[in-house]
Structures are given as C-alpha cells and as structure tokens.
Design a protein around this motif. Structure first.
Motif, mmCIF file in Angstrom:
data_model
loop_
_atom_site.group_PDB
_atom_site.id
_atom_site.type_symbol
_atom_site.label_atom_id
_atom_site.label_comp_id
_atom_site.label_asym_id
_atom_site.label_seq_id
_atom_site.Cartn_x
_atom_site.Cartn_y
_atom_site.Cartn_z
ATOM 1 N N VAL A 167 74.982 33.190 0.693
ATOM 2 C CA VAL A 167 76.477 33.063 0.319
ATOM 3 C C VAL A 167 76.934 31.982 1.579
ATOM 4 O O VAL A 167 76.165 32.059 3.070
ATOM 5 C CB VAL A 167 76.936 34.092 1.325
ATOM 6 C CG1 VAL A 167 76.608 34.729 2.485
ATOM 7 C CG2 VAL A 167 78.133 33.867 1.543
ATOM 8 N N ALA A 168 77.769 30.681 1.605
ATOM 9 C CA ALA A 168 78.019 30.256 2.834
ATOM 10 C C ALA A 168 76.631 29.502 3.050
ATOM 11 O O ALA A 168 76.847 28.861 4.137
ATOM 12 C CB ALA A 168 78.897 31.198 4.381
ATOM 13 N N GLY A 169 75.385 29.107 2.672
ATOM 14 C CA GLY A 169 74.350 27.809 2.891
ATOM 15 C C GLY A 169 74.054 28.646 3.356
ATOM 16 O O GLY A 169 72.371 28.699 3.450
ATOM 17 N N ASN A 170 74.024 30.345 3.500
ATOM 18 C CA ASN A 170 73.027 31.624 4.243
ATOM 19 C C ASN A 170 72.063 31.689 3.042
ATOM 20 O O ASN A 170 72.589 32.226 2.054
ATOM 21 C CB ASN A 170 73.722 32.221 4.803
ATOM 22 C CG ASN A 170 74.332 31.557 5.574
ATOM 23 O OD1 ASN A 170 73.314 31.213 6.674
ATOM 24 N ND2 ASN A 170 75.337 32.450 6.934
ATOM 25 N N ASN A 171 70.763 31.458 3.019
ATOM 26 C CA ASN A 171 69.814 31.931 2.051
ATOM 27 C C ASN A 171 69.249 33.650 2.960
ATOM 28 O O ASN A 171 68.359 33.121 2.991
ATOM 29 C CB ASN A 171 69.196 31.258 0.962
ATOM 30 C CG ASN A 171 68.089 31.515 0.074
ATOM 31 O OD1 ASN A 171 67.833 32.811 -0.054
ATOM 32 N ND2 ASN A 171 68.158 30.693 -1.599
ATOM 33 N N ARG A 172 69.365 34.944 2.147
ATOM 34 C CA ARG A 172 68.347 35.709 2.768
ATOM 35 C C ARG A 172 67.910 36.442 2.218
ATOM 36 O O ARG A 172 67.928 36.891 0.834
ATOM 37 C CB ARG A 172 69.681 36.310 3.421
ATOM 38 C CG ARG A 172 70.802 36.116 4.832
ATOM 39 C CD ARG A 172 69.518 34.767 5.981
ATOM 40 N NE ARG A 172 69.300 36.146 6.900
ATOM 41 C CZ ARG A 172 67.751 35.674 7.233
ATOM 42 N NH1 ARG A 172 67.397 34.837 7.372
ATOM 43 N NH2 ARG A 172 67.591 37.064 8.646
ATOM 44 N N PRO A 173 66.169 36.992 2.620
ATOM 45 C CA PRO A 173 66.004 37.938 1.553
ATOM 46 C C PRO A 173 66.455 39.447 1.590
ATOM 47 O O PRO A 173 66.663 39.563 3.060
ATOM 48 C CB PRO A 173 64.479 38.099 2.128
ATOM 49 C CG PRO A 173 64.755 38.093 3.315
ATOM 50 C CD PRO A 173 66.166 36.606 3.941
ATOM 51 N N LEU A 174 66.673 39.940 0.478
ATOM 52 C CA LEU A 174 66.984 41.325 0.509
ATOM 53 C C LEU A 174 65.705 42.586 0.592
ATOM 54 O O LEU A 174 65.495 42.515 -0.694
ATOM 55 C CB LEU A 174 68.210 41.617 -0.090
ATOM 56 C CG LEU A 174 69.656 40.690 -0.133
ATOM 57 C CD1 LEU A 174 70.876 41.137 -0.855
ATOM 58 C CD2 LEU A 174 70.279 41.001 1.337
ATOM 59 N N ASN A 175 65.511 43.358 0.640
ATOM 60 C CA ASN A 175 64.844 44.566 0.137
ATOM 61 C C ASN A 175 65.544 46.023 0.827
ATOM 62 O O ASN A 175 66.582 46.860 1.552
ATOM 63 C CB ASN A 175 63.862 44.868 1.131
ATOM 64 C CG ASN A 175 62.355 45.316 0.823
ATOM 65 O OD1 ASN A 175 62.614 46.629 1.286
ATOM 66 N ND2 ASN A 175 61.814 44.831 0.147
ATOM 67 N N GLY A 176 65.134 47.000 -0.176
ATOM 68 C CA GLY A 176 65.999 48.594 0.237
ATOM 69 C C GLY A 176 65.600 49.576 -1.172
ATOM 70 O O GLY A 176 64.121 49.014 -1.901
ATOM 71 N N ARG A 177 66.397 50.276 -1.523
ATOM 72 C CA ARG A 177 66.236 51.062 -2.357
ATOM 73 C C ARG A 177 67.166 51.449 -3.608
ATOM 74 O O ARG A 177 68.769 51.402 -3.295
ATOM 75 C CB ARG A 177 66.302 52.518 -1.889
ATOM 76 C CG ARG A 177 64.942 52.699 -0.930
ATOM 77 C CD ARG A 177 63.599 52.422 -1.277
ATOM 78 N NE ARG A 177 63.353 53.855 -1.592
ATOM 79 C CZ ARG A 177 62.919 55.002 -1.701
ATOM 80 N NH1 ARG A 177 61.946 54.930 -0.866
ATOM 81 N NH2 ARG A 177 62.247 55.768 -3.171
ATOM 82 N N MET A 178 67.005 51.591 -4.815
ATOM 83 C CA MET A 178 67.712 52.317 -5.988
ATOM 84 C C MET A 178 68.004 54.257 -5.779
ATOM 85 O O MET A 178 66.842 54.415 -5.938
ATOM 86 C CB MET A 178 67.545 51.345 -7.094
ATOM 87 C CG MET A 178 68.452 51.510 -8.702
ATOM 88 S SD MET A 178 67.615 53.257 -9.230
ATOM 89 C CE MET A 178 66.020 52.565 -9.854
ATOM 90 N N THR A 179 69.055 54.788 -6.044
ATOM 91 C CA THR A 179 69.289 56.120 -6.726
ATOM 92 C C THR A 179 70.100 56.050 -7.780
ATOM 93 O O THR A 179 70.380 55.458 -8.211
ATOM 94 C CB THR A 179 69.881 56.706 -5.377
ATOM 95 O OG1 THR A 179 71.163 56.213 -5.466
ATOM 96 C CG2 THR A 179 69.378 56.492 -4.354
#
Length: 258
Positions: free
Chosen positions: A83-95
């Motif tokens: 978003v807005a040129g920022n490219n960020r990794p994501l890490n988490g969980r699914m339920t």
C-alpha cells in the motif's frame, strides 16, 4: 574430580544435542505441514479507508491496498501487504469456526507505519477487515478494507479509463484572484475597490493520456511536443504501472492506482 568434570561435560553436550534435535524436528514438522485453502492464495485488492480521520475530505485518505496470501497451514500464515508503495511481509495465524475463516497477520513492527491486519473471508469472494497501527499516536490509527481477488498479468494494451477528468489535486497552485461585487461596481461607476482572495488552481491532463499507449507506441517528437507536462508524467508512468509497480508518490498514485 576429573571424572566428575568429564561427566558434566558429557551431560551438557547430550542436553544441547537433544535441544538442537528437538528444534530441528519442530522446524521439519513445520515445513512439512499440509497447506490449507490454497484457493485463497494470490492478491486481494481494494480500497484502504481511514476510519478515524478528522478531515472532512475522506477521499484524500483512501489508498489502494494489495494483500497477498502466499501460504496457509494450521500453525502459520504468510503473506505481504502492499500500500502506498510500502511492501511489507505478513505473518500470523488462521482460525476457523464453523464456516467463518479469520486471520490475524502482523507486519514486522520495525517500520513506523506497521500494524496488524484482522480480517475474514466472506463467501470465498471477499476479504473484509481492519488494520490497526502499532503506533497509538499515528494520525490515521485504523483503516478498513473490503477486497476482491485479482489476478495480475502483464498486458501492454491496458489503457487508462476514459471517463472523468484527470486532475492533479495533490499539487495545487495558489494564486490571488480578483473579487468584485457587481452591485458595488454599478453604484460606483467602476471605481469600486478590487478585493483579492486566494484560489487553488489545479493541473488537468489532456485527453491524449487515454488515447496514447506509451508501452506499444514509439512516440515521436510530433507526438509529444503539444502534450502538457502532466500528460508526459502520466504517460511515462503508465509503462511502469502495466508491469505492476507500486508508486510511493501521491501525485502518481492518484492517476494510476484505480
């Protein structure tokens, strides 16, 4: 004494080897987990809307966001936010509860703009949720989004939509404009005092930007000489946009992120 020391060393080495073995086994088990719901993999795109901005002009606080889901297992979800040129990794969980699939994904937290995404998948077609900034003092603390899945393929023939006007609202030029009251002017035989007030003037692109394809055409001097400066800026960046570039500057995003 020496025998005791040797025994302690052996026990320590055995303990370390056992811990290392357990760690390696856990990592192996994690990498060998079956992937789930692979149909959700890919890019989900839509508006990233401010939920707590005091400014009345909400349009100025809307960006496009791309949430990319790359891997889902029982223990981990991996993705990216763009978003807005920022490219960020994501890490988490699914339920999963019944038919409801929920996600909590964190950006790393080492950037001032990082936060936490919480969202659900609705009817396998919508990704709906909110993002909350890690920084409680951030001017826009919460944003909402409702995203649809989108496949990205390079297509050099994609053109800008031809509906509406392409106006550079990000860079207004302020000029003083004469304001004259018509009644005063008539009563005073054109001798009334002229008043001035500041007015914002905006650059407007010509219709050429929706007819010229700078990805497939070799543009000549005659093609370019009558274009406006804003036309040239847009046409140059459409080449990058067709390749999927995310733009950091609002001047470009206002035209090419749609």
């Amino acid at each position: 004494m020496k025998k005791l020391l040797c025994l302690l060393i052996v026990i320590t080495l055995f303990s370390c080897n056992k811990k290392e073995k357990n760690t390696n086994e856990n990592l192996f088990d994690k990498t060998q987990e079956n992937e789930l719901m692979t149909e959700l993999y890919g890019s989900w795109v839509g508006d990233f809307v401010s939920e707590n901005q005091d400014n009345d002009d909400q349009e100025m606080h809307v960006n496009k966001i791309n949430i990319s889901i790359k891997k889902i297992t029982h223990s981990e979800v991996i993705g990216r936010s763009i978003v807005a040129g920022n490219n960020r990794p994501l890490n988490g969980r699914m339920t999963k509860k019944g038919n409801t699939v929920s996600f909590v994904l964190n950006e790393p937290g080492d950037d001032k703009n990082d936060g936490v995404f919480e969202f659900e998948i609705k009817n396998d077609t919508l990704l709906v949720g909110t993002w909350t900034a890690n920084n409680p003092k951030k001017s826009v603390r919460v944003r909402s989004f409702s995203l649809t899945k989108k496949d990205f393929r390079y297509n050099p023939y994609v053109m800008l939509p031809n509906e509406g006007m392409y106006v550079d609202y990000q860079n207004p030029k302020v000029e003083k404009v004469a304001i004259m009251d018509e009644e005063d002017e008539a009563e005073n035989n054109n001798e009334t005092e002229i008043q001035y007030e500041n007015a914002s003037l905006y650059r407007i692109a010509s219709e050429s930007i929706v007819t010229i394809n700078s990805s497939t055409q070799k543009l000549t001097e005659s093609d370019l000489k009558n274009l406006r400066k804003i036309d040239l800026e847009i046409l140059r960046n459409t080449i990058f946009a067709r390749h999927g570039l995310t733009f950091k500057t609002k001047t470009v995003r206002q035209f090419l992120i749609r």
